[in-house]
Each structure stands twice: as C-alpha cells, then as structure tokens.
Design a protein around this motif. Structure first.
Motif, short mmCIF file in Angstrom:
data_model
loop_
_atom_site.label_atom_id
_atom_site.label_comp_id
_atom_site.label_asym_id
_atom_site.label_seq_id
_atom_site.Cartn_x
_atom_site.Cartn_y
_atom_site.Cartn_z
N SER A 1 57.91 32.35 26.55
CA SER A 1 58.61 33.62 26.76
C SER A 1 57.86 34.80 26.16
O SER A 1 58.10 35.94 26.56
CB SER A 1 60.04 33.55 26.23
OG SER A 1 60.08 32.93 24.98
N ILE A 2 56.97 34.53 25.20
CA ILE A 2 56.23 35.68 24.67
C ILE A 2 54.88 35.88 25.36
O ILE A 2 54.19 36.86 25.11
CB ILE A 2 56.02 35.60 23.14
CG1 ILE A 2 55.07 34.47 22.78
CG2 ILE A 2 57.32 35.45 22.41
CD1 ILE A 2 54.66 34.51 21.32
N PRO B 1 59.05 26.67 24.74
CA PRO B 1 59.78 27.78 25.35
C PRO B 1 59.50 29.11 24.67
O PRO B 1 59.39 30.15 25.34
CB PRO B 1 61.25 27.39 25.13
CG PRO B 1 61.23 25.93 24.90
CD PRO B 1 59.93 25.61 24.26
N SER B 2 59.35 29.09 23.32
CA SER B 2 59.14 30.37 22.66
C SER B 2 57.77 30.92 23.01
O SER B 2 57.61 32.12 23.27
CB SER B 2 59.31 30.23 21.15
OG SER B 2 58.23 29.56 20.58
N TYR C 1 54.19 39.20 26.93
CA TYR C 1 54.09 40.30 25.98
C TYR C 1 52.75 40.26 25.26
O TYR C 1 52.17 41.30 24.95
CB TYR C 1 55.26 40.26 24.99
CG TYR C 1 56.58 40.44 25.69
CD1 TYR C 1 56.96 41.69 26.16
CD2 TYR C 1 57.40 39.36 25.96
CE1 TYR C 1 58.13 41.87 26.84
CE2 TYR C 1 58.59 39.52 26.64
CZ TYR C 1 58.95 40.77 27.10
OH TYR C 1 60.11 40.95 27.78
N VAL C 2 52.28 39.04 25.02
CA VAL C 2 50.93 38.90 24.45
C VAL C 2 49.92 39.48 25.43
O VAL C 2 49.02 40.24 25.06
CB VAL C 2 50.62 37.41 24.17
CG1 VAL C 2 49.17 37.25 23.73
CG2 VAL C 2 51.57 36.86 23.12
#
Lengths: 321, 304, 252
Positions: free
Chosen positions: B281-282, B277-278, B285-286
């Motif tokens: 969710s990023i 999940p982490s 943004y990456v």
C-alpha cells in the motif's frame, strides 16, 4: 501590506488566560459539568499541535499537508509501548517525542528539497505511507486502532485516569509549549524562519544556511506534534488510524488557517474555534460536518486572514499577533 | 501467469479510471494553479447520480449519460459560485476552501441517501466473463471499462492536440499570462474546463460504481491517488496524467498481489503476512516521493 | 595588489547551449572590475557561477586562495563573496529596517538561537540603522520596502549585500531601470564603496562603467575576449568589432 517580525506575548493577555484555565475545572465541576474538563483537555492538546504546525506554515512558509503523521506516530508509540507492558509516562512520552522527531528529520530531509505545491504533495505522500504502515500492522490493531489498557503511569498517587488531573498535565505541557513557541518566533531562529517565508533566495544570499533552519523547524514541529500525540492517545485511550489520516492533517491545517496563519495565537484560536464549533454543531445535528463546511467556506471567502486578524482589529486587548 | 495477466488487466482498468479523475485535476491544477480537494467529491456525486438514475429508469446507458450531464452542470455551477474566487488566492486558502466543500458534499450525500452504501449493478449482458484466450476468462464489464477509458484517452488527446480549445488549454497550462494576453475569454474557458473535468469524474464514478461501493467518502481515497498520479506525471500534462495513472494503477494492483507472494518465498509466513500488505500500500507513495526527489517536475512536465 | 578572485576555465552548458565557454578571469584585491558584453554573452550565467547559484560543468572558482568551486551560496557569502541581484530581491513586505536587521543578523554568527528576542539585541538595531544611513535610506527606515521608490529599492538591495561585510561585492546591473538622477546617486554610492571593497560590476551603462572601473573585461559568446584598463579596452580593435561599435565612441 506590511508584515511585522515581532510577535510580543503580552502578559496582560497571557496571565489572565492562564489563571482562567487553572480555575476552569473547579468552576465546571462546581456546576457539575465534568465533560467540559475533557473538552478543554482536547482543545489544549490540539492548540499545542496546531501551534506547532503554524510554526511551519505561518512562520516558515512551509505548507505541510502531513502533520498528522507525527501526531499519530506519537500516539502509536505510547500505545504500542503500553501493549508491550511499558506504561510509564517517563519512558513512553519521551519515546513518542523522539520517534516523531526522528521521523520528521527523515521526512523533512527529503521533502524540504521541494517547494510550493510539490512540498504540499510530498508531505501528503509521506503521511499516507505512515498511515498505511500502521493500518496494515494487524498486531497493533490495524483498521480498528490500538486501545490503551489505562492512561500512562506517572507516579504512585498521581493517577492520570482522573480527567481533572490529566487536564492539569495537559495544561502544563500546552502552556509551557506555547511560551517556548513565543520565545522561539521572536528569537534569531524565528526571525530567520520568517525571512525564509518572505524571500528564501535572498536569505541564502545573505549567508543563511536556509535548509538547516527549515529542517530545524520541521523537526521541532514534528517533535511537538509527537508530544501532542502522546497526550491525545491518553485522552482518548485509543490510538486510531484516523489520527494519522490525511483528513486529520487537513483539520490541523484548517485550525491554523482559521486561527490566523503566522499569528502568535493563530494555532490556539483555531483549535479552540474549530473544536468548539464541532461540539456546538454536533449538539444540534448529527450532520454537523455540513455546518462546519459552510462555516469554513465562509471564513475563507470573507475572513481570509483568520480569527487572529479579526481579534487584532477589534482592539488593543487582542493585538498579540 | 494467468494471475499476472489478470492482475495486469485489472491494474490497467483501474489506472484508466484514475486517469479520468487525474485529467480534470491536472488541467485545473495546471491552468488555474489550483489545488482542488473537492475533485473526488464530484466523482462521488457522479456515482450517486448514476445509482439514482439507474434505480429509477433501469437503463445503465441513461444512468451514465445523466450522471455525466448532471455532474458537469454541478461542476460549472461550483466553479462560477465558489472556485472562481480562489484562483488568485494562495494554495493554503484553496486547500481550506475545497476541504470545506468536501465536507459539505459528503454530509449532503449522507443526508440525501443515508449512510448505507448504494448498489449500482452493471448491465446484465456484461455481467459474465469473456474468454480472451483459451482458458483465460476476464469479466466483460471490466473490459468495457478498459475500452471506455482508452476511448476517452484518445478523445482527450485529439481534443487537446488538434482543436483550438485544446490549444488554448495547452497555452493556459504552460503559460497563463500568455493565454491572457492572447485575449482568450479565460473565465469561460476555465468554467468549461471545470465542467468537462467534472463530467470525467462522473464517468469514472458511474463506471467504477458497480465494482466498488457507492458510499460517502468514496471520493477521498481515489482523490489522493489522483494527486499522486498528476505529481508523477507532471502537473498540467494530460500525457503525464495518462502515463502516471497507468503506472499507479498497475503498480498498485500488481503490488498488492505479487509483493506478499514474493515476500512469502523469502520470509516466514507471519512476517510476510504482516509486511506484504503494508509494503504494497505504500509502494505508490514511495514511487511518488522518488519522482519528486529525482524529477521534481514529474515525468512529462507541462511547462518548458 | 593581491589576487582575490580567480576563475579558471569555467564552462556552463544548458542542454546544447554553451553559456560560458571556458572563462578565465582574475580580480585583484581593491579594484573595481567591470564585466561588460552584449546581451546573451553569458554575463548573468557568470554572475550565478561566481555567487554559487549555479554550478559549472567544468572549471574552478578560487576566492582569497581557497577553492570554492563546489561551495553553496551561503558559504561563499560567509567568506566575503557577496552579490546583489539584477532584479531587486528584497523583503518587500517588511520595513526597510527589518530588511537591514535580517541582513545584519546574518553576519552576526549562528542564528540557531531560540531564546533571546532579537528586539532586545541592541547592536543589531544600531548596525542596521548605520547600514541604512550608509546608502542614504535612514529616513525611510520604517517604510515597507515594497512601497519604496525603485531607486530606493536598488539602494536597499546594495545595503543588504553590504551587511555581509563583503570582501568582494558582485553587483549585477545596479543601475538597471534607474532614471538619470537615481543613476547618478547609485554611481556615487558605488564610487564611495570602491575604496573599501573589491567590486565586480556587471553593467550596461557605459558611462558608469568607464567612470568607475579600474579594469574592464569583455565577455562575448561566453568567452573573455579582452581584459584591460578602460583606455586599452576603448582602443581594442577586437572589442570594437565584437561588441562595442559606436556605443563606445559615444561613451568616450
């Protein structure tokens, strides 16, 4: 409109203020209002963090919209170490600073290749990454945050769980930090930063390795915010994702703008003004954010240079920008 | 396979709604060079208005139309009273002022409607699934959203590329001085663009309301995503906003499903359960950082 | 005279457009070397390539026997290769003295110093004032640079470049936008510098070029078509045809 590169720290202002802050707990404890000691600690912590952001925004011209990432990183480092049984401040706090500094080095190295609006956006993006990483770490509290079993341990006989003692620790860090900041902005390094804010291309053509100075400032500011995070997590006894959120970054920027971008006392005044306003409004209504919003809007529209400029115009006592 | 298809469609649906927000945001950003953090608040207000009208009239169509009109008017009033003064200011002031507006909007909604989330039900006829292919069912309401999103995208494309107003908007986005020199009534144009952007926000809010909770703060997460979209797409570019929105919608939605699954095949389940999940969710943004790093002007730069 | 700057086969393309097309140029130590050419000949691109603001697609830049083809701007400046800007680039919100102070500080070694206030570094103030004196701006030291007259801003621009103690000064249209009298002052200033520092002068004003230059190179369509003493350039048929035309006749 001319801009001064010198930002003298007047002893006539700083020393009385420091003295007042030293006796402050005695006064409020004498009138039996211990809550104000906690509030003052909070203001001092945010004064330190907002000042570090002012170094970037006001002195270096780098509008970072992700400063909360370093604040939160510092907070989480202390909380996570505590969860693993490392309660010593002598280990946890330097670790918080180091992690924040390393994060700033990595993030800054990438972000500082961009300018203007893109810099605002990319710092925001990185802060969001950090936010989501911590929110998804279920082992460390996830959405609920990670609470501290107790405040950090300094030495036998010195118990930070005493709010008054903790206040003095915060005061020591905040005032030392501010003093170093005042030296910094007037030093060669501070001059270079301000030159970059004024005309980056020209600085490059004068022979300055611009990128290195910007990165240096970014790391210094990140490390300071990390220290602020270590203090804040002890104050709240909780590391929460809110500390990392973009609204927190927005609040930090708000403090800087409110206090005065590029003014020595800007971060301090902004933090004090915002947090006091918050307390004051919250005492009257649960909808204090409405009042806060209105005041902020009025400041932008009618006092565009922040409180420091108002104080500056008011008389010689306030001429410390 | 079915899962992949379903999540792909969900991603497209979310992406198209993101586009509605991003289109207004990118125009304001591109033409007025203004960072508007309160854009997500218009989305929230649109959703609240729709819920309110639906509650009193029972008609979903009326709710959407009323919310569009109401939010557009509100947006124009906002432009005339506050935002107009900020165009010539630096980005820092714009951030602070619109951050203040966001706080004001959130708290106003809380005062008017309370802290409880409102429910916004989709029209009954669309509540069931549709069989798109043998054995593949997809919610009818989500299909409607995709349809509306595509229709708006087409409409915007025609508006921007084929009409005089669109030409002015494009001229303004790529060269403000030129637009000024052409004697355009820039003030009126800005107000109109802002009202239009607000209406698009309201449309997204009203359409997404039934899928998500209508609550205070709903505008903030999606605002950040919309910023990601326009940075990826290229500030000021409608085409870029569409491409960026679909990319972000699909990558985000698929990432959330596929990444944890694929991680589980290579990592122990507890690690994968934490990491999946982490990472998901990023992911966007990456993606955004990568775009800024290699193509700082975005995928479809509006300025030459 | 020793060779100070050598460009070899410098090529810079912008998409399909070739801005400089294999430029070879040698500048001798101590000379004033003018670079002229019609608009769009690639002069500005060449200035950027020499100063490091742009990197070429091919070719090399040697300065004082060292290859600097890939060195960033600030490293070239450190080695004495310094430029001024065609569009004045000064610190408009700072006083003229603060402008000079920043320039002087740049030449004084690392600025990674965090403790001592610059205000107390007396040598900086002294050098900055000397710098302003040299370009005739000492009496304007406290004036905010953005409010100086255009001619004064151009002088400040030159002062900032001088502070880096250049071995080679790359002057990009120093007379741009100056009135006749201001131009005269600037020509005088450059003439005064000519003895102490090598100068590459990019300029449209032919009177000034022929007055100041020891040698002239003519850039047309991204190539150097001729290099020589002013008299040779004046009489070069190719140059007349390619660029100068009647303009030269009137200057002569």
């Amino acid at each position: 409109m001319g801009v001064q590169l010198d930002h003298p720290l007047h002893a006539a202002v700083a020393l009385p203020l420091l003295a007042a802050l030293i006796v402050f707990p005695f006064v409020v404890l004498a009138i039996d209002e211990p809550f104000y000691v906690v509030l003052a600690s909070r203001i001092l912590i945010f004064a330190l963090v907002a000042t570090s952001l002012n170094l970037l925004v006001g002195f270096g011209g780098m509008v970072s919209f992700g400063h909360a990432a370093f604040l939160g990183a510092g907070a989480y480092v202390v909380a996570i170490l505590m969860q693993h049984g490392v309660a010593s401040a002598w280990i946890a706090w330097p670790a918080a600073v180091a992690v924040a500094a390393l994060a700033a080095l990595a993030i800054g190295a990438v972000c500082l290749r961009t300018r203007g609006v893109y810099f605002i956006m990319i710092t925001l993006a990185f802060a969001q990454m950090v936010y989501f990483v911590f929110v998804s770490l279920k082992a460390y509290g996830g959405d609920d945050g990670l609470s501290l079993a107790s405040r950090s341990v300094v030495a036998p006989g010195i118990d930070l769980n005493s709010d008054t003692l903790f206040y003095y620790v915060v005061l020591a860090f905040a005032s030392t930090g501010f003093f170093l900041f005042a030296r910094l902005v007037n030093s060669r390094f501070g001059r270079v930063l301000q030159g970059i804010r004024e005309n980056e291309t020209r600085m490059e053509a004068l022979g300055y390795a611009v990128h290195r100075y910007k990165l240096g400032a970014f790391v210094l500011a990140g490390a300071t915010a990390g220290l602020g995070g270590a203090l804040l997590v002890n104050q709240n006894e909780l590391a929460s994702p809110g500390t990392l959120s973009w609204t927190q970054s927005g609040m930090l920027l708000t403090m800087v703008i409110l206090g005065g971008v590029g003014y020595l006392w800007g971060g301090v005044m902004g933090a004090a003004a915002l947090l006091l306003m918050e307390e004051l409004l919250a005492a009257y209504t649960i909808h204090w954010q409405l009042g806060l919003g209105l005041v902020l809007l009025a400041v932008v529209l009618f006092a565009p240079n922040g409180l420091a400029t108002l104080a500056r115009a008011a008389g010689p006592g306030g001429r410390d920008g | 396979m079915i899962l992949f298809l379903e999540q792909g469609l969900n991603g497209l649906q979310f992406g198209l709604m993101l586009f509605l927000l991003a289109a207004g945001l990118t125009l304001v950003f591109g033409i007025m060079d203004m960072i508007n953090l309160a854009h997500g608040s218009l989305y929230m207000i649109g959703a609240y208005l729709a819920a309110l009208i639906l509650g009193s009239t029972g008609s979903f169509l009326l709710a959407v139309a009323g919310s569009l009109a109401g939010t557009a008017v509100l947006g124009m009033l906002l432009e005339i009273s506050v935002l107009r003064r900020l165009y010539s200011r630096d980005h820092l002031s714009q951030v602070l002022a619109t951050f203040a507006l966001l706080l004001i909007a959130n708290e106003s909604m809380r005062i008017l409607f309370g802290s409880q989330a409102l429910t916004l039900n989709p029209p009954a006829v669309l509540s069931g699934p549709v069989e798109l292919a043998p054995g593949f069912f997809y919610p009818a309401y989500r299909l409607l959203i995709i349809g509306v999103g595509l229709a708006v995208a087409l409409l915007l494309y025609l508006l921007v590329s084929r009409t005089r107003i669109g030409m002015l908007v494009r001229a303004g986005a790529s060269n403000r001085e030129m637009a000024l020199a052409m004697g355009v009534n820039v003030r009126a144009l800005f107000t109109a663009v802002f009202g239009f952007g607000a209406a698009l926000c309201a449309l997204a809010g009203a359409m997404l309301g039934p899928l998500l909770a209508v609550e205070v703060g709903m505008g903030e997460g999606i605002l950040i995503l919309a910023f990601v979209v326009i940075v990826i797409g290229g500030i000021g570019s409608i085409r870029g906003a569409l491409a960026g929105a679909v990319i972000v919608g699909v990558v985000d939605t698929l990432g959330r499903t596929l990444l944890p699954m694929s991680l589980r095949t290579v990592l122990p389940p507890t690690v994968a359960g934490n990491l999946g999940p982490s990472l998901a969710s990023i992911l966007i943004y990456v993606l955004m950082a990568a775009v800024l790093f290699w193509r700082p002007q975005g995928l479809f730069p509006a300025r030459g | 005279m020793a060779e100070l700057l050598r460009l070899r086969g410098l090529i810079k393309r912008f998409g399909g457009l070739v801005a400089t097309d294999g430029v070879d140029l040698t500048v001798q130590e101590g000379e004033v070397h003018a670079l002229i050419g019609p608009n769009g000949a690639g002069k500005t691109t060449l200035v950027h390539l020499i100063s490091g603001a742009l990197r070429g697609n091919a070719g090399s830049v040697f300065f004082a026997g060292e290859e600097l083809t890939h060195a960033p701007v600030h490293e070239r400046v450190r080695r004495g290769l310094v430029r001024s800007y065609q569009v004045t680039s000064i610190f408009t919100r700072l006083s003229a003295l603060d402008n000079a102070l920043l320039a002087v500080q740049a030449a004084a070694g690392s600025s990674m110093r965090f403790w001592t206030p610059v205000r107390t570094e007396r040598a900086f103030t002294r050098d900055a004032r000397a710098l302003l004196m040299r370009v005739g701006l000492l009496d304007r030291a406290e004036v905010v640079a953005g409010t100086l007259a255009h001619g004064e801003q151009r002088k400040l621009e030159v002062a900032l470049a001088l502070a880096a103690r250049p071995r080679l000064l790359l002057l990009d249209e120093p007379l741009a936008g100056l009135g006749p009298e201001e131009s005269l002052h600037m020509v005088e200033l450059i003439g005064g510098l000519a003895g102490e520092v090598t100068i590459v002068l990019v300029e449209h004003d032919m009177d000034a070029v022929f007055k100041l230059a020891h040698r002239i190179s003519v850039l047309v369509s991204g190539r150097i078509v001729a290099t020589g003493a002013p008299d040779e350039i004046r009489s070069d048929a190719r140059v007349r045809q390619a660029y100068l035309g009647d303009e030269l006749g009137s200057a002569a």
